[in-house]
Design a protein around this motif. Structure first.
Motif, PDB file in Angstrom:
ATOM      1  N   UNK A   1      -9.055 -15.095 -14.717  1.00 14.81           N
ATOM      2  CA  UNK A   1      -9.103 -16.658 -14.192  1.00 14.81           C
ATOM      3  C   UNK A   1     -10.425 -16.669 -13.869  1.00 14.81           C
ATOM      4  N   UNK A   2     -11.160 -15.548 -13.328  1.00 15.55           N
ATOM      5  CA  UNK A   2     -12.554 -15.770 -12.933  1.00 15.55           C
ATOM      6  C   UNK A   2     -12.555 -16.204 -11.437  1.00 15.55           C
ATOM      7  N   UNK A   3     -11.549 -16.471 -10.725  1.00 16.79           N
ATOM      8  CA  UNK A   3     -11.727 -16.693  -9.297  1.00 16.79           C
ATOM      9  C   UNK A   3     -11.830 -15.407  -8.094  1.00 16.79           C
ATOM     10  N   UNK A   4     -12.620 -15.910  -6.912  1.00 15.03           N
ATOM     11  CA  UNK A   4     -12.623 -14.742  -6.162  1.00 15.03           C
ATOM     12  C   UNK A   4     -11.308 -14.462  -5.701  1.00 15.03           C
ATOM     13  N   UNK A   5     -11.286 -13.062  -5.529  1.00 15.20           N
ATOM     14  CA  UNK A   5      -9.984 -12.497  -5.152  1.00 15.20           C
ATOM     15  C   UNK A   5     -10.158 -11.435  -3.978  1.00 15.20           C
ATOM     16  N   UNK A   6      -9.436 -11.679  -2.861  1.00 14.02           N
ATOM     17  CA  UNK A   6      -9.222 -10.992  -1.809  1.00 14.02           C
ATOM     18  C   UNK A   6      -8.024  -9.861  -1.954  1.00 14.02           C
ATOM     19  N   UNK A   7      -8.118  -8.543  -2.086  1.00 13.55           N
ATOM     20  CA  UNK A   7      -6.946  -7.748  -2.159  1.00 13.55           C
ATOM     21  C   UNK A   7      -6.474  -7.268  -0.860  1.00 13.55           C
ATOM     22  N   UNK A   8      -5.121  -7.769  -0.494  1.00 11.09           N
ATOM     23  CA  UNK A   8      -4.567  -7.334   0.924  1.00 11.09           C
ATOM     24  C   UNK A   8      -3.648  -6.220   0.816  1.00 11.09           C
TER      25      UNK A   8
ATOM     26  N   UNK B   1       0.794  -1.333  -0.032  1.00 17.10           N
ATOM     27  CA  UNK B   1       0.091   0.111  -0.043  1.00 17.10           C
ATOM     28  C   UNK B   1       0.743   1.336  -0.038  1.00 17.10           C
ATOM     29  N   UNK B   2       2.084   1.188   0.529  1.00 15.33           N
ATOM     30  CA  UNK B   2       3.236   2.430   0.592  1.00 15.33           C
ATOM     31  C   UNK B   2       3.477   2.881  -0.862  1.00 15.33           C
ATOM     32  N   UNK B   3       3.932   1.638  -1.635  1.00 15.68           N
ATOM     33  CA  UNK B   3       4.338   2.047  -2.813  1.00 15.68           C
ATOM     34  C   UNK B   3       3.314   2.334  -3.888  1.00 15.68           C
ATOM     35  N   UNK B   4       1.938   1.581  -3.575  1.00 14.05           N
ATOM     36  CA  UNK B   4       0.869   1.811  -4.586  1.00 14.05           C
ATOM     37  C   UNK B   4       0.762   0.843  -5.769  1.00 14.05           C
TER      38      UNK B   4
ATOM     39  N   UNK C   1      -1.651   5.499   7.781  1.00 16.74           N
ATOM     40  CA  UNK C   1      -1.305   4.833   6.319  1.00 16.74           C
ATOM     41  C   UNK C   1      -2.682   4.341   5.645  1.00 16.74           C
ATOM     42  N   UNK C   2      -3.752   4.233   6.350  1.00 22.79           N
ATOM     43  CA  UNK C   2      -5.115   3.880   5.780  1.00 22.79           C
ATOM     44  C   UNK C   2      -5.393   4.268   4.424  1.00 22.79           C
ATOM     45  N   UNK C   3      -5.440   5.614   4.413  1.00 25.14           N
ATOM     46  CA  UNK C   3      -5.946   6.259   3.110  1.00 25.14           C
ATOM     47  C   UNK C   3      -5.103   5.830   2.035  1.00 25.14           C
ATOM     48  N   UNK C   4      -4.045   5.274   2.161  1.00 28.85           N
ATOM     49  CA  UNK C   4      -3.191   4.637   0.953  1.00 28.85           C
ATOM     50  C   UNK C   4      -3.762   3.423   0.246  1.00 28.85           C
ATOM     51  N   UNK C   5      -4.568   2.738   1.164  1.00 27.08           N
ATOM     52  CA  UNK C   5      -5.198   1.673   0.729  1.00 27.08           C
ATOM     53  C   UNK C   5      -6.337   1.745  -0.238  1.00 27.08           C
TER      54      UNK C   5
ATOM     55  N   UNK D   1     -12.467  -5.482  -6.230  1.00 27.14           N
ATOM     56  CA  UNK D   1     -12.986  -5.204  -5.070  1.00 27.14           C
ATOM     57  C   UNK D   1     -12.295  -4.381  -3.626  1.00 27.14           C
ATOM     58  N   UNK D   2     -12.982  -4.289  -2.521  1.00 26.66           N
ATOM     59  CA  UNK D   2     -12.410  -3.732  -1.467  1.00 26.66           C
ATOM     60  C   UNK D   2     -11.109  -4.203  -1.033  1.00 26.66           C
ATOM     61  N   UNK D   3     -10.188  -3.400  -0.894  1.00 17.32           N
ATOM     62  CA  UNK D   3      -8.704  -3.559  -0.446  1.00 17.32           C
ATOM     63  C   UNK D   3      -9.069  -3.650   1.147  1.00 17.32           C
ATOM     64  N   UNK D   4      -8.306  -4.682   1.551  1.00 13.46           N
ATOM     65  CA  UNK D   4      -8.357  -5.115   3.032  1.00 13.46           C
ATOM     66  C   UNK D   4      -7.119  -4.460   3.677  1.00 13.46           C
TER      67      UNK D   4
END
Length: 494
Positions: A146-153, A128-131, A162-166, A175-178
């Motif tokens: 690929x069509x697989x469910x993806x969770x973005x960390x 998240x720091x680098x972007x 640092x949360x706004x960088x996410x 989807x929503x970054x965690x």
């Protein structure tokens, strides 16, 4: 005269459904698989360790430490799933890198793609720091196709500042970054909740299950062919193989069916030297190899038959014996051995491997597959010996004959007597000798050799312990019990 001594090019995409192990403790139940992907040095292995709750994946502050697909068993909120840690995904290896390094990077990327293909869901880790970088965009495009469910960390969010960088990671369209800090654990619970939501329904974790396939560890010096052998046995490119020594860093498990039996083979990092002399990733890789040996039941030590036996080969074999594991020695690269080298190797074995002459030997070629089928009978024989128990009556009848023919040597003018023996345990066989005095090391080796001649134990170390008879309290100078008259006087005085 006494006998005792006085002193590849396979298709990466083939059979993707078989590339990740399920949970063998629950037959008939398939545990869902989570693939952890991302470009190099974004903290994938650190996050994997956070998910597992222990330091199992090798971590170092340089890119490219993880290279193979490495599987781990994990659970969250009572639900079991398999985590597959992958090497750094580099869609465009740098042109400034050498040809060999580019080829290795391409293999690592291919392994990551295989993990995605075989997984039920994907955990996409970003810094998240680098972007978002061009490499991140390229990986995201592959994941969307690929069509697989993806969770973005969104990793490295160590505090609220640092949360706004996410939020910038929304641009990937996955989807929503965690926000999470793999290093400090911040946000890891919310991330795992999102992971469970992406995975299919998982079975409840069952505690205390035992059994499963027998565990076989492949160990040896770097570049002796451990990974090539695992790939040949698996029938696919399961582990990266490169001429550069030390390509494997993490132990890699694979369920393989051979001879009608399913085995869990574990490829390990090459042991370069003593663990205390290693540094960085090599140090932790050596620790993982030692841990894999402790969890294994039998070790197949690979030796390069085309080269003279080295001190490190002997040290590794001694390490297996000290760990009490069943042992098979595989002399690899036999296709490179000529007649002169075979005679020389036989002399080296007789001269240098005197402490492990009992280990089954298999002459193989991992590259061509020559005689690799001989490994399974040797492994079975070693495991059978490892679990052999000798009845006490038969053991003592044999011992009386041996001691009568060759009694133990005297110490200090007294000859110790062996009163009886019993087997205290198996895996490995452990024998306890009850004696009236200490037995010299040479005589104990003699007894071990005669034990093997009588009962086999081919492929298993043997433990011999002594239990010395304690002197009775009140014993006289000669060590005997007090005389009858003295005992009567003592009773009268009481």
């Amino acid at each position: 005269m006494t006998e005792y001594e006085p002193g590849g090019g396979e298709d990466y995409w083939a059979d993707a459904s078989d590339l990740v192990d399920g949970d063998d403790s629950q037959p008939g139940v398939r545990v869902p698989v989570l693939a952890v992907v991302g470009r190099p040095n974004v903290g994938k292995s650190t996050l994997v360790n956070r998910i597992l709750g222990s330091r199992q994946a090798v971590v170092q502050d340089v890119p490219g430490v993880t290279r193979d697909r490495v599987t781990y068993d994990a659970s969250w909120r009572g639900r079991a799933f398999t985590v597959v840690d992958t090497g750094g995904w580099e869609p465009f290896p740098g042109a400034e890198e050498g040809q060999q390094r580019r080829e290795l990077a391409e293999q690592v990327t291919a392994q990551a793609q295989v993990a995605v293909e075989a997984a039920d869901a994907v955990l996409f880790v970003l810094d998240a720091v680098v972007g978002v970088t061009d490499a991140d965009d390229a990986v995201a495009a592959v994941l969307r196709r690929a069509g697989k469910p993806v969770v973005v960390a969104a990793n490295k969010v160590d505090d609220a500042i640092a949360e706004p960088a996410a939020t910038a990671l929304w641009s990937l369209g996955l989807g929503e970054p965690q926000p999470v800090s793999a290093l400090h654990g911040r946000g890891s619970g919310d991330l795992l909740d999102a992971v469970l939501g992406a995975l299919p329904e998982t079975p409840q974790e069952r505690i205390g299950d035992t059994g499963g396939p027998r565990r076989v560890a492949l160990i040896g010096r770097p570049n002796v062919g451990k990974s090539s052998l695992l790939n040949k046995l698996a029938g696919q490119t399961r582990v990266l193989v490169d001429e550069v020594a030390g390509t494997t860093r993490d132990p890699v498990d694979e369920l393989i069916e051979l001879g009608g039996t399913t085995w869990r083979f574990v490829d390990t990092a090459g042991i370069r030297r003593r663990a205390s002399q290693n540094q960085g990733a090599d140090f932790y890789a050596a620790l993982r190899t030692a841990g894999a040996l402790e969890r294994a039941e039998v070790a197949v030590v690979l030796v390069d038959a085309s080269e003279p036996l080295t001190e490190q080969d002997l040290r590794i074999i001694s390490m297996v014996i000290d760990a009490g594991r069943a042992l098979v020695i595989a002399y690899n690269k036999w296709d490179l051995v000529d007649e002169d080298r075979r005679e020389q190797l036989d002399r080296e074995i007789d001269r240098q491997l005197h402490t492990a002459r009992w280990a089954p030997r298999a002459n193989i070629s991992a590259m061509t597959g020559r005689h690799v089928d001989r490994l399974v009978p040797a492994i079975r024989q070693a495991l059978e010996s490892w679990e052999t128990r000798v009845p006490t009556g038969r053991l003592n009848a044999w011992l009386n004959e041996v001691v009568a023919a060759t009694p133990p040597p005297s110490r200090g003018g007294r000859q110790p007597r062996i009163m009886f023996a019993t087997q205290a345990g198996i895996r490995p066989p452990h024998f306890v000798l009850f004696t009236t005095g200490f037995l010299e090391a040479g005589y104990r080796r003699f007894l071990e050799r005669r034990l093997r001649e009588e009962f086999g134990f081919e492929g298993s170390p043997i433990r011999l312990s002594l239990r010395l008879r304690e002197r009775r309290s009140g014993a006289g100078k000669g060590g005997g019990a007090p005389r009858r008259g003295a005992r009567a006087r003592a009773r009268r005085e009481d």
